[in-house]
Design a protein around this motif. Structure first.
Motif, mmCIF file in Angstrom:
data_model
loop_
_atom_site.group_PDB
_atom_site.id
_atom_site.type_symbol
_atom_site.label_atom_id
_atom_site.label_comp_id
_atom_site.label_asym_id
_atom_site.label_seq_id
_atom_site.Cartn_x
_atom_site.Cartn_y
_atom_site.Cartn_z
ATOM 1 N N CYS A 168 7.075 2.415 -0.471
ATOM 2 C CA CYS A 168 6.293 3.572 -0.938
ATOM 3 C C CYS A 168 5.024 3.154 -1.674
ATOM 4 C CB CYS A 168 7.137 4.445 -1.857
ATOM 5 S SG CYS A 168 8.664 5.042 -1.112
ATOM 6 N N HIS A 208 1.268 4.756 -2.336
ATOM 7 C CA HIS A 208 1.398 5.587 -3.531
ATOM 8 C C HIS A 208 1.363 4.745 -4.792
ATOM 9 C CE1 HIS A 208 2.396 9.091 -1.107
ATOM 10 N NE2 HIS A 208 3.215 8.332 -0.413
ATOM 11 N N TRP A 217 3.163 10.912 -6.367
ATOM 12 C CA TRP A 217 3.003 11.112 -4.928
ATOM 13 C C TRP A 217 1.676 11.779 -4.564
ATOM 14 C CZ3 TRP A 217 6.443 8.007 -3.208
ATOM 15 C CH2 TRP A 217 7.714 7.928 -3.768
ATOM 16 N N LYS A 251 -3.621 5.276 1.436
ATOM 17 C CA LYS A 251 -3.130 6.637 1.651
ATOM 18 C C LYS A 251 -4.094 7.421 2.537
ATOM 19 C CE LYS A 251 -1.303 10.609 -0.871
ATOM 20 N NZ LYS A 251 -1.061 11.172 -2.192
#
Length: 144
Positions: free
Chosen positions: A66, A70, A81, A89
């Protein structure tokens, strides 16, 4: 005041039945879906399970975690998030739009009820195959 054993057990069982029935009323009420913030390419009505599936698919296709896209909020020690601080991203969003366009134009993919491509010809794994930055090899240097 003296309470008999039978009375004590009866009151206890009634309390358990009443507590259980009250809990079941709460669970029957429709759970409000989590509303995600800062969605720019994924549908606004995506469910938590669908979001998890999409993120897990991307995670596996790129071989990342992740934190690749993030950032962690240092104050709360939780993932933020919605934050767009990492350029990865935005690149993921652009790549998603690119694959959607390719699938629509060349593979005649249709959208599902959420507005996402239901049928895919290409996806992240088509190129990445578990590598965050897939190597581009010129045709002249490819092994035969």
């Amino acid at each position: 005041m003296f309470i008999s054993k039978k009375t004590f057990i009866t009151i206890g069982l009634l309390a358990v039945v009443a507590g259980t029935s009250m809990m079941s009323f709460k669970s029957e009420a429709p759970a409000e879906e989590k509303k995600f913030k800062n969605l720019k390419v994924l549908p606004k009505n995506i469910t938590e399970d669908q979001m998890h599936d999409v993120m897990e698919e991307w995670e596996h296709a790129l071989g990342v975690r992740c934190s690749f896209c993030h950032v962690r909020d240092t104050a709360t020690k939780k993932m933020d998030w919605a934050n767009d601080a990492k350029p990865e991203k935005e690149m993921a969003r652009n790549m998603y739009k690119m694959t959607a366009m390719l699938n629509k134009k060349y593979f005649h993919a249709k959208k599902n009820e959420l507005g996402m491509m239901a049928e895919e010809g290409v996806n992240c794994n088509s190129c990445h195959r578990g590598n965050a930055h897939p190597e581009v090899v010129p045709a002249s240097k490819k092994k035969e």
